[in-house]
Design an enzyme around this catalytic site. Structure first.
Site, PDB file in Angstrom:
ATOM      1  N   GLU A 284     -37.515  12.962  91.065  1.00 45.38           N
ATOM      2  CA  GLU A 284     -38.883  12.755  90.544  1.00 45.38           C
ATOM      3  C   GLU A 284     -39.820  13.811  91.109  1.00 45.38           C
ATOM      4  O   GLU A 284     -40.677  14.342  90.409  1.00 45.38           O
ATOM      5  CB  GLU A 284     -39.379  11.355  90.884  1.00 45.38           C
ATOM      6  CG  GLU A 284     -38.637  10.254  90.160  1.00 45.38           C
ATOM      7  CD  GLU A 284     -38.583  10.448  88.657  1.00 45.38           C
ATOM      8  OE1 GLU A 284     -39.642  10.661  88.029  1.00 45.38           O
ATOM      9  OE2 GLU A 284     -37.475  10.400  88.082  1.00 45.38           O
ATOM     10  N   TRP A 287     -39.611  16.720  89.090  1.00 50.88           N
ATOM     11  CA  TRP A 287     -40.407  16.769  87.850  1.00 50.88           C
ATOM     12  C   TRP A 287     -41.762  17.438  88.097  1.00 50.88           C
ATOM     13  O   TRP A 287     -42.305  18.127  87.232  1.00 50.88           O
ATOM     14  CB  TRP A 287     -40.619  15.366  87.283  1.00 50.88           C
ATOM     15  CG  TRP A 287     -39.484  14.915  86.410  1.00 50.88           C
ATOM     16  CD1 TRP A 287     -38.469  14.078  86.746  1.00 50.88           C
ATOM     17  CD2 TRP A 287     -39.246  15.303  85.031  1.00 50.88           C
ATOM     18  NE1 TRP A 287     -37.619  13.913  85.677  1.00 50.88           N
ATOM     19  CE2 TRP A 287     -38.065  14.649  84.615  1.00 50.88           C
ATOM     20  CE3 TRP A 287     -39.910  16.136  84.135  1.00 50.88           C
ATOM     21  CZ2 TRP A 287     -37.548  14.804  83.329  1.00 50.88           C
ATOM     22  CZ3 TRP A 287     -39.391  16.284  82.854  1.00 50.88           C
ATOM     23  CH2 TRP A 287     -38.233  15.628  82.460  1.00 50.88           C
ATOM     24  N   TRP A 315     -54.372  15.127  63.275  1.00 52.98           N
ATOM     25  CA  TRP A 315     -54.962  14.172  64.224  1.00 52.98           C
ATOM     26  C   TRP A 315     -56.203  13.533  63.602  1.00 52.98           C
ATOM     27  O   TRP A 315     -56.912  14.168  62.810  1.00 52.98           O
ATOM     28  CB  TRP A 315     -55.384  14.873  65.510  1.00 52.98           C
ATOM     29  CG  TRP A 315     -54.294  15.588  66.260  1.00 52.98           C
ATOM     30  CD1 TRP A 315     -54.205  16.940  66.475  1.00 52.98           C
ATOM     31  CD2 TRP A 315     -53.141  15.005  66.905  1.00 52.98           C
ATOM     32  NE1 TRP A 315     -53.077  17.242  67.209  1.00 52.98           N
ATOM     33  CE2 TRP A 315     -52.404  16.071  67.493  1.00 52.98           C
ATOM     34  CE3 TRP A 315     -52.663  13.710  67.046  1.00 52.98           C
ATOM     35  CZ2 TRP A 315     -51.223  15.868  68.213  1.00 52.98           C
ATOM     36  CZ3 TRP A 315     -51.492  13.510  67.764  1.00 52.98           C
ATOM     37  CH2 TRP A 315     -50.784  14.572  68.332  1.00 52.98           C
ATOM     38  N   ASN A 350     -45.992   5.053  86.048  1.00 52.86           N
ATOM     39  CA  ASN A 350     -45.456   6.086  85.156  1.00 52.86           C
ATOM     40  C   ASN A 350     -44.962   5.531  83.816  1.00 52.86           C
ATOM     41  O   ASN A 350     -45.234   6.095  82.758  1.00 52.86           O
ATOM     42  CB  ASN A 350     -44.329   6.839  85.855  1.00 52.86           C
ATOM     43  CG  ASN A 350     -43.750   7.925  84.972  1.00 52.86           C
ATOM     44  OD1 ASN A 350     -44.464   8.833  84.560  1.00 52.86           O
ATOM     45  ND2 ASN A 350     -42.477   7.819  84.638  1.00 52.86           N
ATOM     46  N   TRP A 368     -53.487  14.512  71.695  1.00 49.01           N
ATOM     47  CA  TRP A 368     -53.106  14.299  73.097  1.00 49.01           C
ATOM     48  C   TRP A 368     -54.143  14.858  74.060  1.00 49.01           C
ATOM     49  O   TRP A 368     -54.296  14.379  75.182  1.00 49.01           O
ATOM     50  CB  TRP A 368     -51.718  14.899  73.380  1.00 49.01           C
ATOM     51  CG  TRP A 368     -51.594  16.388  73.180  1.00 49.01           C
ATOM     52  CD1 TRP A 368     -51.162  17.022  72.056  1.00 49.01           C
ATOM     53  CD2 TRP A 368     -51.913  17.426  74.121  1.00 49.01           C
ATOM     54  NE1 TRP A 368     -51.190  18.384  72.234  1.00 49.01           N
ATOM     55  CE2 TRP A 368     -51.643  18.670  73.491  1.00 49.01           C
ATOM     56  CE3 TRP A 368     -52.396  17.444  75.423  1.00 49.01           C
ATOM     57  CZ2 TRP A 368     -51.842  19.899  74.129  1.00 49.01           C
ATOM     58  CZ3 TRP A 368     -52.596  18.670  76.060  1.00 49.01           C
ATOM     59  CH2 TRP A 368     -52.322  19.880  75.410  1.00 49.01           C
ATOM     60  N   TRP A 391     -48.391  14.825  78.948  1.00 51.35           N
ATOM     61  CA  TRP A 391     -49.026  14.476  77.669  1.00 51.35           C
ATOM     62  C   TRP A 391     -48.320  15.180  76.522  1.00 51.35           C
ATOM     63  O   TRP A 391     -48.038  14.593  75.484  1.00 51.35           O
ATOM     64  CB  TRP A 391     -50.523  14.810  77.689  1.00 51.35           C
ATOM     65  CG  TRP A 391     -51.317  13.642  78.193  1.00 51.35           C
ATOM     66  CD1 TRP A 391     -51.775  13.446  79.463  1.00 51.35           C
ATOM     67  CD2 TRP A 391     -51.687  12.462  77.448  1.00 51.35           C
ATOM     68  NE1 TRP A 391     -52.405  12.231  79.561  1.00 51.35           N
ATOM     69  CE2 TRP A 391     -52.375  11.612  78.343  1.00 51.35           C
ATOM     70  CE3 TRP A 391     -51.501  12.044  76.138  1.00 51.35           C
ATOM     71  CZ2 TRP A 391     -52.879  10.363  77.939  1.00 51.35           C
ATOM     72  CZ3 TRP A 391     -52.005  10.807  75.739  1.00 51.35           C
ATOM     73  CH2 TRP A 391     -52.685   9.985  76.632  1.00 51.35           C
TER      74      TRP A 391
HETATM   75  P1  FAD Z   1     -42.962   8.190  92.442  1.00 51.47           P
HETATM   76  O1  FAD Z   1     -42.070   7.499  91.482  1.00 51.47           O
HETATM   77  O2  FAD Z   1     -43.018   7.692  93.813  1.00 51.47           O
HETATM   78  O3  FAD Z   1     -42.506   9.719  92.436  1.00 51.47           O
HETATM   79  C1  FAD Z   1     -42.701  10.597  93.555  1.00 51.47           C
HETATM   80  C2  FAD Z   1     -43.468  11.819  93.126  1.00 51.47           C
HETATM   81  O4  FAD Z   1     -42.735  12.537  92.148  1.00 51.47           O
HETATM   82  C3  FAD Z   1     -44.811  11.528  92.491  1.00 51.47           C
HETATM   83  O5  FAD Z   1     -45.800  11.322  93.465  1.00 51.47           O
HETATM   84  C4  FAD Z   1     -45.034  12.794  91.672  1.00 51.47           C
HETATM   85  O6  FAD Z   1     -45.524  13.850  92.461  1.00 51.47           O
HETATM   86  C5  FAD Z   1     -43.639  13.152  91.226  1.00 51.47           C
HETATM   87  N1  FAD Z   1     -43.382  12.604  89.889  1.00 51.47           N
HETATM   88  C6  FAD Z   1     -42.847  11.415  89.564  1.00 51.47           C
HETATM   89  N2  FAD Z   1     -42.721  11.303  88.221  1.00 51.47           N
HETATM   90  C7  FAD Z   1     -43.207  12.448  87.691  1.00 51.47           C
HETATM   91  C8  FAD Z   1     -43.349  12.932  86.353  1.00 51.47           C
HETATM   92  N3  FAD Z   1     -42.943  12.220  85.287  1.00 51.47           N
HETATM   93  N4  FAD Z   1     -43.902  14.147  86.177  1.00 51.47           N
HETATM   94  C9  FAD Z   1     -44.299  14.899  87.234  1.00 51.47           C
HETATM   95  N5  FAD Z   1     -44.172  14.490  88.530  1.00 51.47           N
HETATM   96  C10 FAD Z   1     -43.635  13.281  88.742  1.00 51.47           C
HETATM   97  N6  FAD Z   1     -48.476  12.860  87.720  1.00 51.47           N
HETATM   98  C11 FAD Z   1     -49.383  13.447  88.501  1.00 51.47           C
HETATM   99  O7  FAD Z   1     -49.122  13.668  89.693  1.00 51.47           O
HETATM  100  N7  FAD Z   1     -50.601  13.826  88.005  1.00 51.47           N
HETATM  101  C12 FAD Z   1     -50.948  13.620  86.712  1.00 51.47           C
HETATM  102  O8  FAD Z   1     -52.055  14.006  86.302  1.00 51.47           O
HETATM  103  C13 FAD Z   1     -50.007  12.967  85.871  1.00 51.47           C
HETATM  104  N8  FAD Z   1     -50.320  12.695  84.577  1.00 51.47           N
HETATM  105  C14 FAD Z   1     -49.386  12.058  83.784  1.00 51.47           C
HETATM  106  C15 FAD Z   1     -49.701  11.804  82.444  1.00 51.47           C
HETATM  107  C16 FAD Z   1     -48.782  11.169  81.614  1.00 51.47           C
HETATM  108  C17 FAD Z   1     -49.117  10.922  80.160  1.00 51.47           C
HETATM  109  C18 FAD Z   1     -47.531  10.773  82.130  1.00 51.47           C
HETATM  110  C19 FAD Z   1     -46.521  10.095  81.246  1.00 51.47           C
HETATM  111  C20 FAD Z   1     -47.204  11.034  83.450  1.00 51.47           C
HETATM  112  C21 FAD Z   1     -48.116  11.680  84.285  1.00 51.47           C
HETATM  113  N9  FAD Z   1     -47.821  11.952  85.639  1.00 51.47           N
HETATM  114  C22 FAD Z   1     -48.748  12.597  86.431  1.00 51.47           C
HETATM  115  C23 FAD Z   1     -46.470  11.716  86.173  1.00 51.47           C
HETATM  116  C24 FAD Z   1     -46.226  10.361  86.860  1.00 51.47           C
HETATM  117  O9  FAD Z   1     -46.694   9.324  86.067  1.00 51.47           O
HETATM  118  C25 FAD Z   1     -46.858  10.262  88.251  1.00 51.47           C
HETATM  119  O10 FAD Z   1     -46.549  11.389  89.018  1.00 51.47           O
HETATM  120  C26 FAD Z   1     -46.344   9.014  88.986  1.00 51.47           C
HETATM  121  O11 FAD Z   1     -46.635   7.865  88.253  1.00 51.47           O
HETATM  122  C27 FAD Z   1     -46.976   8.967  90.350  1.00 51.47           C
HETATM  123  O12 FAD Z   1     -46.673   7.769  90.999  1.00 51.47           O
HETATM  124  P2  FAD Z   1     -45.822   7.768  92.335  1.00 51.47           P
HETATM  125  O13 FAD Z   1     -46.373   8.762  93.290  1.00 51.47           O
HETATM  126  O14 FAD Z   1     -45.729   6.360  92.793  1.00 51.47           O
HETATM  127  O15 FAD Z   1     -44.413   8.270  91.795  1.00 51.47           O
END
Ligand code: FAD
Length: 486
Positions: A284, A287, A315, A350, A368, A391
């Protein structure tokens, strides 16, 4: 040849940007070799960069305050200035006799030209100007596919990066810093005068309850996650009603913690969470790296469709449905719970981010970019790379995107990932008494069930703003239009 170290006799400036920490901070370590250190944070006014959203401004206030306390404890205060760094950094160097300026790289394309120009200007004046890595596990321009292009697909990207990332042990914080001799002669602005906190109205109560911005809060969250909550991450990270993810994203977004520190902590823990949990968690974080790789190699990612076929997508400009989505009043409980979690806490799970983004772009046919913009303003973890890349991924216009025709059914998504409705109940209190069977589709409940739960559709909770099947057919027709036009 010996390295010339004469400049170490002079003060050094360390310019804090998106790296609000004293540990694992290479720029700070470099500055600490000098006779004295001038730490500065500049609130950029004007310029090409996108202003921070309101939730990140709230975070910034508290994070700077925490950084200020850490630097005080090391021996030197944080100087706060606002204006254009291109003017302020050289002026500060001149006023203090600093002969070196250090910073950690930020990769937002909006800053890159300005940062390179400033570096060149300082070097032309015979100052040392050095920048360092740290915010990411990799330099986003380094990795290339076999054919020499940047990666468009996550899995091969991560396969290429992962073997490399174990190698950098995080740096310790300096033991102490010597303040600049005439520190009291330097002007600094007060954090309060920046008005980063909301006042009229003050909507930050839920954020205060949910978060502890700053480096200490970041490390507490990391150890709490690794020691107590990581067990089962692989299975439970998709369930929004349980606290199964790390919640580290806002700390990463402000650079209060580095991915290298997270990886090191994962290596060193004796928590016996299943290897699958650790692997998934590392992936993650991967990502986030991938999102930056995409943004740096496609600087228009925030504004333009990665897949240009979407430039002619029909749109709808519908401010009424956009408003219902923003307020969490769509009549689809899981969507509304997500949007209210966002408003209340500055964060959203997420899985639910994917559901609400799909709903906006496919059910409501809203661009979006409108959703990205709302997230930018309301997320404490708003990040130019992850936000735009995600997005576009959901909308279908991005690199490695979910196919447009994959349209989430918000009822089935709710039933699958919030089976008992705990998540909906905690953020949509007017549905708290609905039985599990109807929690994700209250409109299908018999009248006596609604009465018993105290729900009056159209009064205490809205009817769905659009029928799912109708929305699905409309979205597929719109997609067909651009497919045929291409
Ligand atoms: P955990 O599950 O604990 O993951 C650990 C770390 O991995 C996160 O803190 C984050 O840095 C990274 N990570 C996890 N999933 C993703 C992912 N899908 N994409 C990129 N990095 C990821 N994340 C942001 O940090 N900033 C945003 O502005 C952002 N906007 C988003 C918009 C949309 C529409 C979607 C679908 C996802 C977005 N995310 C964003 C990704 C993700 O939702 C969040 O990083 C995640 O929910 C953060 O929660 P956590 O720290 O508990 O994640």
């Amino acid at each position: 040849m010996e390295r010339d170290t004469s400049h170490l006799q002079d003060p050094a400036i360390v310019w804090f940007r998106n790296d609000l920490r004293i540990h694992d901070n290479e720029a700070l370590v470099a500055a600490a070799q000098h006779s004295s250190v001038i730490p500065v944070h500049i609130r950029q006014t004007g310029g090409a960069a996108r202003p921070l959203g309101a939730a990140r401004e709230w975070w910034l206030h508290h994070s700077l305050s925490s950084l200020g306390r850490s630097l005080d404890s090391l021996g030197t205060p944080l100087i706060l200035l606002s204006g254009d760094p291109a003017d302020l950094v050289p002026e500060l160097a001149k006023a203090t006799g600093a002969t070196a300026v250090y910073w950690n790289r930020r990769y937002d394309p909006a800053f890159q030209t300005a940062d390179s120009e400033l570096k060149a200007e300082l070097q032309a004046k015979n100052l040392v100007a050095e920048s360092f890595a740290g915010q990411l596990l990799h330099e986003p321009t380094r990795l290339r596919t076999g054919s020499g292009t940047s990666y468009k697909v996550y899995s091969p990207f991560w396969r290429a990066l992962e073997p490399d990332v174990e190698n950098r042990p995080p740096l310790d914080a300096p033991v102490s810093l010597t303040p600049y001799g005439n520190i009291s002669g330097l002007s600094t602005e007060s954090l309060d005068s920046w008005n980063l906190l909301p006042t009229k109205p003050d909507w930050s109560g839920g954020l205060v309850d949910a978060w502890t911005p700053g480096e200490t809060g970041a490390h507490e969250r990391l150890s709490d996650f690794i020691e107590d909550r990581m067990q089962g991450y692989d299975d439970r990270r998709d369930i929004p009603g349980v606290d199964a993810t790390s919640g580290l994203s806002p700390h990463l977004a402000s650079g209060e913690i580095t991915p290298a520190q997270i990886f090191e902590a994962l290596k060193n823990t004796d928590n016996d969470a299943a290897p699958a949990d650790r692997t998934k968690f590392r992936k993650e974080i991967g990502w986030r790296e991938f999102a930056w790789h995409l943004l740096v190699n496609n600087p228009a990612l925030v504004e333009k469709n990665h897949n240009t076929k979407f430039d002619s997508f029909p749109w709808l400009a519908d401010s009424k449905t956009l408003n219902s989505w923003q307020k969490g009043l769509t009549g689809y409980p899981v969507v509304d719970a997500g949007m209210r979690q966002l408003w209340q806490t500055g964060w959203m799970h997420n899985r639910v981010r994917m559901i609400v983004a799909s709903f906006l772009t496919k059910h409501l046919l809203i661009d979006w970019r409108k959703g990205e913009d709302w997230f930018w303003d309301t997320l404490v973890d708003a990040d130019p790379a992850s936000n735009a890349a995600s997005w576009q991924w959901v909308a279908g216009s991005g690199a490695d995107a979910a196919p447009y025709f994959r349209i989430f059914n918000p009822v089935l998504q709710g039933e699958k990932f919030d089976t008992n409705g705990d998540y909906v109940r905690s953020f949509v209190p007017e549905l708290a008494q609905m039985p599990k069977k109807f929690i994700h589709k209250p409109w299908a409940a018999p009248q006596q069930v609604l009465d018993a739960a105290g729900v009056r559709l159209g009064d205490t909770y809205p009817h769905p703003i659009i029928d799912h099947q109708l929305a699905r057919n409309r979205a597929l027709a719109a997609y067909q239009q651009i497919k045929e036009a291409a």
